[in-house]
Design a protein around this motif. Structure first.
Motif, PDB file in Angstrom:
ATOM      1  N   ILE A   1     -16.785  42.338 -35.529  1.00  0.00           N
ATOM      2  CA  ILE A   1     -15.965  41.990 -34.370  1.00  0.00           C
ATOM      3  C   ILE A   1     -14.802  41.072 -34.724  1.00  0.00           C
ATOM      4  O   ILE A   1     -13.885  40.913 -33.928  1.00  0.00           O
ATOM      5  N   CYS A   2     -14.826  40.498 -35.927  1.00  0.00           N
ATOM      6  CA  CYS A   2     -13.753  39.568 -36.256  1.00  0.00           C
ATOM      7  C   CYS A   2     -13.733  39.281 -37.760  1.00  0.00           C
ATOM      8  O   CYS A   2     -14.787  39.252 -38.407  1.00  0.00           O
ATOM      9  N   PHE A   3     -12.531  39.111 -38.303  1.00  0.00           N
ATOM     10  CA  PHE A   3     -12.327  38.611 -39.661  1.00  0.00           C
ATOM     11  C   PHE A   3     -11.495  37.340 -39.605  1.00  0.00           C
ATOM     12  O   PHE A   3     -10.573  37.228 -38.781  1.00  0.00           O
ATOM     13  N   TRP A   4     -11.815  36.407 -40.455  1.00  0.00           N
ATOM     14  CA  TRP A   4     -10.982  35.222 -40.642  1.00  0.00           C
ATOM     15  C   TRP A   4     -10.639  35.092 -42.119  1.00  0.00           C
ATOM     16  O   TRP A   4     -11.496  35.242 -42.978  1.00  0.00           O
ATOM     17  N   LEU A   5      -9.379  34.774 -42.401  1.00  0.00           N
ATOM     18  CA  LEU A   5      -8.969  34.333 -43.730  1.00  0.00           C
ATOM     19  C   LEU A   5      -8.553  32.879 -43.588  1.00  0.00           C
ATOM     20  O   LEU A   5      -7.611  32.567 -42.858  1.00  0.00           O
ATOM     21  N   ALA A   6      -9.246  31.985 -44.270  1.00  0.00           N
ATOM     22  CA  ALA A   6      -8.995  30.549 -44.092  1.00  0.00           C
ATOM     23  C   ALA A   6      -8.786  29.876 -45.438  1.00  0.00           C
ATOM     24  O   ALA A   6      -9.677  29.886 -46.293  1.00  0.00           O
ATOM     25  N   ALA A   7      -7.597  29.311 -45.623  1.00  0.00           N
ATOM     26  CA  ALA A   7      -7.314  28.585 -46.868  1.00  0.00           C
ATOM     27  C   ALA A   7      -8.172  27.328 -46.957  1.00  0.00           C
ATOM     28  O   ALA A   7      -8.550  26.891 -48.045  1.00  0.00           O
ATOM     29  N   LEU A   8      -8.485  26.750 -45.795  1.00  0.00           N
ATOM     30  CA  LEU A   8      -9.338  25.568 -45.735  1.00  0.00           C
ATOM     31  C   LEU A   8     -10.611  25.908 -44.961  1.00  0.00           C
ATOM     32  O   LEU A   8     -10.572  26.694 -44.011  1.00  0.00           O
TER      33      LEU A   8
ATOM     34  N   SER B   1     -12.494  25.260 -36.165  1.00  0.00           N
ATOM     35  CA  SER B   1     -12.367  25.019 -34.731  1.00  0.00           C
ATOM     36  C   SER B   1     -11.161  25.763 -34.164  1.00  0.00           C
ATOM     37  O   SER B   1     -11.237  26.385 -33.095  1.00  0.00           O
ATOM     38  N   ALA B   2     -10.034  25.721 -34.884  1.00  0.00           N
ATOM     39  CA  ALA B   2      -8.834  26.421 -34.435  1.00  0.00           C
ATOM     40  C   ALA B   2      -9.041  27.937 -34.430  1.00  0.00           C
ATOM     41  O   ALA B   2      -8.607  28.633 -33.507  1.00  0.00           O
ATOM     42  N   LEU B   3      -9.734  28.454 -35.439  1.00  0.00           N
ATOM     43  CA  LEU B   3     -10.012  29.888 -35.498  1.00  0.00           C
ATOM     44  C   LEU B   3     -10.930  30.318 -34.360  1.00  0.00           C
ATOM     45  O   LEU B   3     -10.773  31.409 -33.791  1.00  0.00           O
ATOM     46  N   MET B   4     -11.887  29.459 -34.017  1.00  0.00           N
ATOM     47  CA  MET B   4     -12.767  29.772 -32.896  1.00  0.00           C
ATOM     48  C   MET B   4     -11.997  29.834 -31.584  1.00  0.00           C
ATOM     49  O   MET B   4     -12.281  30.681 -30.725  1.00  0.00           O
ATOM     50  N   GLU B   5     -11.022  28.979 -31.418  1.00  0.00           N
ATOM     51  CA  GLU B   5     -10.201  29.002 -30.206  1.00  0.00           C
ATOM     52  C   GLU B   5      -9.402  30.300 -30.118  1.00  0.00           C
ATOM     53  O   GLU B   5      -9.260  30.884 -29.043  1.00  0.00           O
ATOM     54  N   VAL B   6      -8.864  30.758 -31.254  1.00  0.00           N
ATOM     55  CA  VAL B   6      -8.143  32.036 -31.276  1.00  0.00           C
ATOM     56  C   VAL B   6      -9.086  33.183 -30.921  1.00  0.00           C
ATOM     57  O   VAL B   6      -8.736  34.085 -30.157  1.00  0.00           O
ATOM     58  N   PHE B   7     -10.292  33.131 -31.482  1.00  0.00           N
ATOM     59  CA  PHE B   7     -11.288  34.164 -31.167  1.00  0.00           C
ATOM     60  C   PHE B   7     -11.588  34.193 -29.668  1.00  0.00           C
ATOM     61  O   PHE B   7     -11.653  35.270 -29.058  1.00  0.00           O
ATOM     62  N   LYS B   8     -11.776  33.026 -29.070  1.00  0.00           N
ATOM     63  CA  LYS B   8     -12.105  32.965 -27.650  1.00  0.00           C
ATOM     64  C   LYS B   8     -10.938  33.437 -26.781  1.00  0.00           C
ATOM     65  O   LYS B   8     -11.132  34.113 -25.764  1.00  0.00           O
TER      66      LYS B   8
ATOM     67  N   ASN C   1      -8.873  35.717 -27.451  1.00  0.00           N
ATOM     68  CA  ASN C   1      -8.733  37.168 -27.552  1.00  0.00           C
ATOM     69  C   ASN C   1     -10.006  37.914 -27.181  1.00  0.00           C
ATOM     70  O   ASN C   1     -10.070  39.148 -27.310  1.00  0.00           O
ATOM     71  N   ASN C   2     -11.022  37.195 -26.741  1.00  0.00           N
ATOM     72  CA  ASN C   2     -12.283  37.808 -26.318  1.00  0.00           C
ATOM     73  C   ASN C   2     -12.760  37.125 -25.035  1.00  0.00           C
ATOM     74  O   ASN C   2     -13.441  36.100 -25.087  1.00  0.00           O
ATOM     75  N   GLU C   3     -12.393  37.720 -23.912  1.00  0.00           N
ATOM     76  CA  GLU C   3     -12.697  37.102 -22.623  1.00  0.00           C
ATOM     77  C   GLU C   3     -14.195  36.984 -22.362  1.00  0.00           C
ATOM     78  O   GLU C   3     -14.620  36.140 -21.579  1.00  0.00           O
ATOM     79  N   GLN C   4     -14.986  37.813 -22.997  1.00  0.00           N
ATOM     80  CA  GLN C   4     -16.428  37.809 -22.769  1.00  0.00           C
ATOM     81  C   GLN C   4     -17.177  36.886 -23.737  1.00  0.00           C
ATOM     82  O   GLN C   4     -18.397  36.992 -23.870  1.00  0.00           O
ATOM     83  N   TRP C   5     -16.474  35.970 -24.376  1.00  0.00           N
ATOM     84  CA  TRP C   5     -17.136  35.105 -25.358  1.00  0.00           C
ATOM     85  C   TRP C   5     -18.258  34.280 -24.730  1.00  0.00           C
ATOM     86  O   TRP C   5     -19.236  33.930 -25.411  1.00  0.00           O
ATOM     87  N   GLY C   6     -18.159  34.015 -23.456  1.00  0.00           N
ATOM     88  CA  GLY C   6     -19.195  33.236 -22.786  1.00  0.00           C
ATOM     89  C   GLY C   6     -20.529  33.955 -22.698  1.00  0.00           C
ATOM     90  O   GLY C   6     -21.562  33.327 -22.420  1.00  0.00           O
TER      91      GLY C   6
END
Length: 302
Positions: free
Chosen positions: A20-27, A34-41, A43-48
């Motif tokens: 459902i999701c890929f992340w590429l994170a230099a750090l 935390s920032a990546l999780m916010e982006v995921f949420k 773009n996914n209205e049903q995250w709750g």
């Protein structure tokens, strides 16, 4: 390119693994995750609706997931639990002998597979009475208070669809590694990544199509109640329910409590109150499907 790839995956109604999701994170620090999780949420209205997360206890992003997905319960992969315990309960780290280490690992291994809180507490008391103080202190500080996250029977009180480990994710990671060239450039990386993802999706869609198009030869031989559930559920879910239907006649009803519930005698849980649509057994809580106790209750109560 040496950047870690994060893979987020779920399980669908056919029991299939889906990325459902890929992340590429230099750090890999808390702020980045935390920032990546916010982006995921965003773009996914049903995250709750996410109820369960299976992860490794040592993952640095574990606390972030807890904070960002407050409706979800986080569980620890059984394989990683046992591996962490073997690594940390060591002679040099805790100042214990080989015999003391082996005894401690034997007890905590049984704890990991405990079916109930009572069984866990019995083993915990055994451990307190038989292992060195350093082991007791380590275990109490790191594992005892989070036992509902790693003890198998206690995890089954959460809708985890009977998944004990992250084997689904590990399997997908191995497939990605077999296709993606290590240290490749960004363009080549994404080309290889999408080739693999599209291939996995085609395989999953093919299996899903077969479930709809293939007509089982023995379908007409099923009992009417089996046939009703077969038509209503996915074949994956029906496979579990069929097993429960095969066992419900052996369930021991002690007596009816009222018009909606009965007292059931269970080998693992002892006496247990079950209604026509709810049960406290691990199968029902973990799969959210009707169990043998519910079927027996429905038959008894009419």
């Amino acid at each position: 390119m040496r950047i870690p790839l994060y893979v987020l995956m779920n399980v669908d109604g056919n029991g299939e693994s889906e990325i459902i999701c890929f992340w590429l994170a230099a750090l890999e620090d808390k702020d980045t995750i935390s920032a990546l999780m916010e982006v995921f949420k965003e773009n996914n209205e049903q995250w709750g609706n996410i109820k369960v997360i299976m992860a490794d206890k040592g993952m640095p992003e574990r606390q972030v997931l807890i904070e960002k997905l407050p409706n979800a319960k986080i569980l620890i992969c059984l394989y990683h639990t046992l591996r962490s315990l073997r690594r940390e309960i060591a002679m040099d780290k805790l100042g214990i002998s080989l015999g003391e280490r082996n005894l401690a690992l034997e007890i905590v291994g049984k704890m990991a597979y405990a079916a109930t809180e009572e069984e866990y507490q019995t083993l915990f008391q055994e451990m307190e009475a038989s292992v060195p103080r350093s082991v007791r202190e380590y275990f109490t500080a790191n594992w005892h208070d989070v036992r509902t996250q790693w003890v198998d029977g206690l995890k089954n009180q959460t809708a985890k669809f009977m998944n004990r480990t992250n084997n689904r994710l590990e399997s997908t990671n191995q497939k990605l590694k077999s296709v993606i060239s290590r240290y490749s450039g960004l363009t080549v990386f994404f080309e290889d990544l999408m080739k693999c993802v599209n291939h996995l999706k085609c395989e999953r869609d093919y299996r899903a199509a077969n479930l709809e198009l293939k007509y089982p030869v023995l379908q007409e031989r099923r009992q009417p109640v089996h046939q009703d559930y077969y038509l209503y559920l996915t074949p994956y879910a029906y496979g579990f329910v069929e097993g429960q239907l095969g066992f419900y006649e052996k369930t021991n009803i002690i007596h009816a409590i009222d018009e909606n519930s009965v007292l059931v005698k269970c080998r693992i849980y002892g006496e247990m109150v079950t209604s026509c649509d709810n049960c406290n057994c691990s199968f029902h809580k973990s799969m959210l499907l009707l169990c043998r106790h519910i079927f027996c209750s429905q038959e008894t109560l009419g």
